[in-house]
Design a protein around this motif. Structure first.
Motif, PDB file in Angstrom:
ATOM      1  N   ALA A  57      59.268  -9.045 -55.624  1.00 40.30           N
ATOM      2  CA  ALA A  57      59.148  -9.366 -57.040  1.00 40.30           C
ATOM      3  C   ALA A  57      57.712  -9.180 -57.514  1.00 40.30           C
ATOM      4  N   SER A  58      56.758  -9.559 -56.691  1.00 39.50           N
ATOM      5  CA  SER A  58      55.351  -9.397 -57.044  1.00 39.50           C
ATOM      6  C   SER A  58      55.006  -7.929 -57.247  1.00 39.50           C
ATOM      7  N   ILE A  59      55.506  -7.084 -56.336  1.00 42.99           N
ATOM      8  CA  ILE A  59      55.240  -5.639 -56.428  1.00 42.99           C
ATOM      9  C   ILE A  59      56.010  -5.028 -57.594  1.00 42.99           C
ATOM     10  N   GLY A  60      57.278  -5.369 -57.712  1.00 39.37           N
ATOM     11  CA  GLY A  60      58.128  -4.749 -58.726  1.00 39.37           C
ATOM     12  C   GLY A  60      57.791  -5.128 -60.148  1.00 39.37           C
ATOM     13  N   TYR A  61      57.371  -6.368 -60.355  1.00 43.30           N
ATOM     14  CA  TYR A  61      57.102  -6.842 -61.720  1.00 43.30           C
ATOM     15  C   TYR A  61      55.626  -7.117 -61.972  1.00 43.30           C
ATOM     16  N   ASN A  62      54.789  -6.758 -61.018  1.00 44.24           N
ATOM     17  CA  ASN A  62      53.345  -6.935 -61.155  1.00 44.24           C
ATOM     18  C   ASN A  62      52.981  -8.392 -61.461  1.00 44.24           C
ATOM     19  N   ILE A  63      53.557  -9.300 -60.673  1.00 42.84           N
ATOM     20  CA  ILE A  63      53.291 -10.730 -60.826  1.00 42.84           C
ATOM     21  C   ILE A  63      52.399 -11.176 -59.669  1.00 42.84           C
ATOM     22  N   PRO A  64      51.255 -11.790 -59.956  1.00 37.92           N
ATOM     23  CA  PRO A  64      50.383 -12.250 -58.860  1.00 37.92           C
ATOM     24  C   PRO A  64      51.102 -13.280 -57.993  1.00 37.92           C
ATOM     25  N   ILE A  65      50.889 -13.193 -56.692  1.00 35.95           N
ATOM     26  CA  ILE A  65      51.442 -14.183 -55.784  1.00 35.95           C
ATOM     27  C   ILE A  65      50.287 -14.955 -55.155  1.00 35.95           C
ATOM     28  N   HIS A  66      50.281 -16.267 -55.387  1.00 33.13           N
ATOM     29  CA  HIS A  66      49.213 -17.129 -54.917  1.00 33.13           C
ATOM     30  C   HIS A  66      49.640 -17.838 -53.632  1.00 33.13           C
ATOM     31  N   ILE A  67      48.676 -18.060 -52.745  1.00 33.60           N
ATOM     32  CA  ILE A  67      48.952 -18.677 -51.443  1.00 33.60           C
ATOM     33  C   ILE A  67      47.980 -19.824 -51.195  1.00 33.60           C
ATOM     34  N   HIS A  68      48.507 -20.927 -50.687  1.00 32.73           N
ATOM     35  CA  HIS A  68      47.675 -22.056 -50.282  1.00 32.73           C
ATOM     36  C   HIS A  68      47.961 -22.339 -48.815  1.00 32.73           C
ATOM     37  N   ARG A  69      46.906 -22.436 -48.002  1.00 35.32           N
ATOM     38  CA  ARG A  69      47.063 -22.586 -46.555  1.00 35.32           C
ATOM     39  C   ARG A  69      46.757 -24.021 -46.123  1.00 35.32           C
TER      40      ARG A  69
END
Length: 315
Positions: free
Chosen positions: A207-219
């Protein structure tokens, strides 16, 4: 990790993610952060999970955990905590409104996995043994695909510990998302790996690639909960890799070490937290926020009681 209301247990290496997409449910900048989204939208997420796993009992009661009991001489799983969707979803606009908002939302990545609403965030958790196996597989895939050079250009040059290098940047760029997706698509079956959570993250990457939506990550590094306290294992402050490959090894007091993954120099220290300081993702199961299912109905029907089957409970 124990997440079923026990007061003691290990917390695994955890990555929580979210697709940063504004909508009526997420109308502020802080709701672009994974840890905030997990806390604010927990109830709709639990509802979606209940629907996906066919745990929406009587078309209204969401069961979020089960308790072991002896019944009629047999061991069974009884519904533990839960809530009525018809009541709990009112603050979010109600069930129909939620479905309407999420049905065509490009960030509802988990809709492809039968998650009806708020499929825009999730998590991955790994114990130390699974991490060893996963990291070995990722290194082999990088070499097989001839992708190590590209990986090192996009993330970090590592001789081992590619897994930790994958999560060093947030939000992920489109190029980073593509490399991660290709790596995860090449994973073989790995003992201890939660396949469902990996598939969810892969859906989010698509979805991030297809719709150009940033994906945020917290570790969140490995730790241990005991009587309301959370102790965090010594780890690299840069990539969050554990200082040592074994939970039994103690760091030398006051001595600087170089991270075995990213090479960062630091003095390993244990940290202690309690109460609200413990990440919400590890403490919500301990909350009295949700009532007992037994208090929501006059009597628990036999059809709601599950056999004491470990593989069933594990899913």
């Amino acid at each position: 990790m124990r997440e079923n209301g026990d007061d003691m247990g290990d917390t695994f290496q955890t990555m929580i993610w979210t697709l940063a997409y504004r909508c009526p449910l997420r109308d502020s900048q802080e709701l672009m952060e994974p840890q905030v989204v997990h806390e604010r939208l927990l109830v709709p997420w639990l509802y979606a999970q209940a629907v996906q796993k066919s745990e929406l009992l009587d078309e209204d009661i969401c069961v979020i955990n089960y308790t072991w009991e002896k019944r009629g001489g047999q061991s069974v799983w009884m519904p533990g905590q839960g809530f009525r969707a018809s009541e709990a979803l009112v603050p979010f606009g109600g069930r129909e409104r939620l479905h309407e908002l999420c049905f065509k939302c490009p960030a509802n990545a988990l809709s492809s996995l039968s998650f009806p609403v708020v499929g825009c965030f999730g998590r991955l958790s790994f114990d130390i043994e699974t991490l060893h196996r996963l990291d070995s597989c990722l290194g082999s895939i990088l070499d097989t695909q001839g992708a190590r050079k590209e990986f090192e250009q996009l993330f970090i040059a590592v001789r081992r510990g590619a897994f930790f290098g994958m999560w060093m940047y947030s939000p992920l760029s489109a190029a980073q998302a593509r490399v991660l997706l290709a790596l995860l698509e090449g994973l073989p079956e790995i003992k201890g790996l939660d396949v469902d959570s990996v598939q969810q993250f892969m859906a989010a990457l698509r979805a991030s690639i297809g719709y150009n939506i940033p994906i945020h990550i917290h570790r969140i590094p490995m730790g241990h909960v005991d009587c309301g306290y959370w102790s965090v294992m010594p780890h690299c402050p840069r990539c969050k890799a554990p200082t040592y490959l074994s939970n039994e090894q103690e760091p030398p007091p006051g001595k600087s070490v170089n991270c075995w993954v990213c090479g960062f120099g630091y003095v390993p220290e244990s940290e202690w937290f309690r109460g609200e300081q413990i990440p919400f993702i590890f403490r919500w199961y301990h909350s009295d926020k949700f009532p007992r299912v037994a208090d929501l109905v006059s009597e628990i029907p036999e059809s709601w009681i599950r056999p004491h089957d470990f593989e069933w409970h594990k899913r």
